[in-house]
Write a protein that holds these residues in place. Structure first.
Motif, mmCIF file in Angstrom:
data_model
loop_
_atom_site.group_PDB
_atom_site.id
_atom_site.type_symbol
_atom_site.label_atom_id
_atom_site.label_comp_id
_atom_site.label_asym_id
_atom_site.label_seq_id
_atom_site.Cartn_x
_atom_site.Cartn_y
_atom_site.Cartn_z
ATOM 1 N N ALA A 1 20.578 -25.595 10.499
ATOM 2 C CA ALA A 1 20.614 -24.891 11.813
ATOM 3 C C ALA A 1 21.964 -24.144 11.740
ATOM 4 C CB ALA A 1 20.459 -25.944 12.927
ATOM 5 N N ASP B 1 22.958 -20.548 21.675
ATOM 6 C CA ASP B 1 24.000 -19.817 21.326
ATOM 7 C C ASP B 1 24.123 -18.531 22.084
ATOM 8 O OD1 ASP B 1 26.481 -19.174 20.140
ATOM 9 O OD2 ASP B 1 25.239 -18.295 18.233
ATOM 10 N N ALA C 1 20.852 -32.224 18.096
ATOM 11 C CA ALA C 1 20.867 -30.783 18.819
ATOM 12 C C ALA C 1 22.432 -30.756 19.146
ATOM 13 C CB ALA C 1 20.132 -30.574 19.753
ATOM 14 N N HIS D 1 28.500 -25.547 15.301
ATOM 15 C CA HIS D 1 28.102 -24.431 14.772
ATOM 16 C C HIS D 1 29.179 -23.360 14.395
ATOM 17 C CE1 HIS D 1 28.135 -22.554 18.864
ATOM 18 N NE2 HIS D 1 27.987 -21.393 18.473
ATOM 19 N N ALA E 1 24.708 -30.152 16.420
ATOM 20 C CA ALA E 1 24.791 -28.844 15.777
ATOM 21 C C ALA E 1 25.415 -27.799 16.894
ATOM 22 C CB ALA E 1 23.382 -28.509 15.618
ATOM 23 N N GLY E 2 25.074 -27.951 18.078
ATOM 24 C CA GLY E 2 25.833 -27.099 19.108
ATOM 25 C C GLY E 2 27.334 -27.199 18.920
ATOM 26 N N SER F 1 21.711 -27.064 24.232
ATOM 27 C CA SER F 1 20.911 -27.606 23.172
ATOM 28 C C SER F 1 20.124 -28.991 23.331
ATOM 29 C CB SER F 1 21.480 -27.786 21.770
ATOM 30 O OG SER F 1 22.060 -26.558 21.346
ATOM 31 N N HIS G 1 22.565 -19.742 12.252
ATOM 32 C CA HIS G 1 22.645 -19.451 13.519
ATOM 33 C C HIS G 1 22.806 -17.942 14.039
ATOM 34 C CE1 HIS G 1 27.041 -20.078 13.654
ATOM 35 N NE2 HIS G 1 27.082 -19.587 14.526
ATOM 36 N N LEU H 1 19.164 -23.865 18.322
ATOM 37 C CA LEU H 1 20.637 -23.520 18.244
ATOM 38 C C LEU H 1 20.784 -21.972 18.474
ATOM 39 C CD1 LEU H 1 23.434 -24.393 17.721
ATOM 40 C CD2 LEU H 1 23.081 -24.246 15.309
#
Ligand code: FE2
Ligand code: FE2
Length: 192
Positions: free
Chosen positions: A106, A128, A43, A50, A46-47, A29, A110, A124
């Motif tokens: 996000a 993934d 980012a 997730h 979020a990664g 990300s 996802h 994201l």
């Protein structure tokens, strides 16, 4: 919670392999944020988070759904493969105390995608899929497109692949994935 505390929580919530996957998605990300001009820290976070709800047991799912009055649709009920993203966004918001709505959203989308995704939702979703440990037919083409600047084209191919896979395996398709795919198709025809 700061990033250290969140990571400690995640290490408790996820098996080693999934924690490594989360790290890979976070790092991918960041790479994508550099290419597409997004906030790298957001980012990364979020990664990392997730898949936080991916390994909840049935009791834990029940607990969080009741605690946060989470509304799951018919496809998401009793299907953690789909619902972990929705439940995960509540854990992110209320347990990890993440206030940024772009990060929350996000995480929420996802798994299925949605129509008219914002940049972090796109980053994201695709990170993934293409993080370094992922291998499936066509992943190299996706990487080439994404690292070459064709994010929407890669997304459209991914949604098509998902829809084809789901049909071939006689599974149900989540309507958000169809909406995500149709939105990109319509955008493409407008641009043509
Ligand atoms: Fe996931
Ligand atoms: Fe994941």
């Amino acid at each position: 919670m700061n990033l250290d505390d969140i990571n400690k929580q995640l290490e408790k919530m996820l098996p080693k392999k999934r924690f490594k996957h989360s790290l890979n998605v976070a790092n991918t990300s960041i790479k994508l944020s550099k290419i597409y001009n997004y906030d790298e820290e957001k980012a990364y976070l979020a990664g990392m988070i997730h898949d936080c709800a991916k390994y909840l047991n049935k009791e834990e799912v029940k607990y969080y759904v009741a605690k946060y009055k989470i509304e799951l649709d018919d496809l998401e009920k009793n299907n953690l493969a789909l619902s972990h993203s929705v439940i995960g966004c509540y854990i992110a918001k209320y347990e990890f105390k993440i206030e940024d709505e772009e990060i929350i959203s996000a995480v929420k989308y996802h798994t299925t995608g949605k129509a008219n995704m914002n940049l972090l939702e796109k980053i994201l979703y695709i990170a993934d899929l293409i993080e370094e440990d992922r291998s499936f037919p066509g992943v190299e083409l996706l990487r080439k497109l994404i690292y070459g600047g064709s994010l929407d084209e890669a997304l459209l191919i991914s949604f098509n692949n998902t829809i084809k896979f789901v049909i071939d395996n006689e599974q149900l398709i989540h309507p958000r994935t169809i909406e995500a795919r149709n939105y990109l198709m319509q955008q493409k025809s407008v641009l043509r």
